[in-house]
Design a protein around this motif. Structure first.
Motif, short mmCIF file in Angstrom:
data_model
loop_
_atom_site.label_atom_id
_atom_site.label_comp_id
_atom_site.label_asym_id
_atom_site.label_seq_id
_atom_site.Cartn_x
_atom_site.Cartn_y
_atom_site.Cartn_z
N ARG A 60 0.82 -1.22 0.00
CA ARG A 60 0.00 0.00 0.00
C ARG A 60 0.86 1.27 0.00
O ARG A 60 0.52 2.25 -0.67
N GLU A 61 1.96 1.28 0.74
CA GLU A 61 2.84 2.46 0.77
C GLU A 61 3.33 2.80 -0.63
O GLU A 61 3.44 3.96 -1.00
N VAL A 62 3.63 1.77 -1.40
CA VAL A 62 4.12 1.95 -2.76
C VAL A 62 3.00 2.48 -3.65
O VAL A 62 3.19 3.43 -4.43
N GLN A 63 1.84 1.91 -3.53
CA GLN A 63 0.69 2.34 -4.32
C GLN A 63 0.35 3.80 -4.03
O GLN A 63 0.11 4.59 -4.96
N ASN A 64 0.36 4.18 -2.76
CA ASN A 64 0.08 5.57 -2.39
C ASN A 64 1.12 6.51 -2.97
O ASN A 64 0.77 7.60 -3.45
N ALA A 65 2.37 6.13 -2.93
CA ALA A 65 3.43 6.97 -3.49
C ALA A 65 3.25 7.15 -4.99
O ALA A 65 3.41 8.25 -5.52
N ILE A 66 2.91 6.08 -5.69
CA ILE A 66 2.69 6.14 -7.14
C ILE A 66 1.56 7.12 -7.45
O ILE A 66 1.70 8.01 -8.30
#
Length: 167
Positions: A60-66
């Motif tokens: 999720r952290e990666v998805q939010n950053a994207i």
């Protein structure tokens, strides 16, 4: 919806779509992972790199950053940010470090080895990173280039940890 998409959240699906819309494929990122790790692992395959990129993209952290980074890049392309932020992001000003801070949220997911991988790839700018940093395209990738490098660094870290645990 295929079986793979059923197991993905709406957030993950959107993040993957945005990467693709901005010209970044999972293959591009896997090539960066291979670039970072091939000299350390003789039996490294592109399939292994792809698997690790896919796993990083489930976070999720990666998805939010994207989502956040690409939205800011798009707004800058459309001149919809207030000054001086508009010029700072549009020109990827050297002393503006918020793009790297967002990237660090990705790098942190798999431990401190990700920082060295990220720093190295951010300086070298191989493959897709070189394309994303080409100002002649007229596109703004101030955030995306760092996010892509961070995903590759995190996938490389994940890969390195898996090789270490196999010893």
């Amino acid at each position: 919806m295929n079986d793979e998409q059923k197991t993905q959240s709406n957030l993950e699906i959107k993040a993957r779509q945005l990467l693709k819309e901005r010209g970044v494929t999972i293959q591009h990122i896997a090539e960066l992972v291979y670039y970072l790790q091939s000299s350390y692992h003789d039996d490294l395959t592109m399939e292994m790199c792809l698997e690790n990129v896919d796993r990083v993209l489930t976070k999720r952290e990666v998805q939010n950053a994207i989502l956040t980074g690409i939205q800011l890049d798009k707004l800058a392309e459309q001149n919809k940010l207030e000054q001086p932020l508009q010029n700072i992001i549009r020109t990827d000003e050297g002393l503006y470090g918020v793009d790297e801070i967002i990237a660090f949220s990705i790098v942190n997911v798999y431990g401190s080895i990700g920082f060295t991988n990220y720093g190295y790839i951010d300086k070298q700018k191989p493959g897709i990173l070189k394309q994303l940093n080409d100002p002649s395209t007229g596109e703004c990738h101030t955030f995306l280039d760092d996010i892509v490098g961070a995903i590759a660094a995190a996938a490389s870290s994940r890969l390195a940890h898996s090789f270490e645990s196999n010893k």
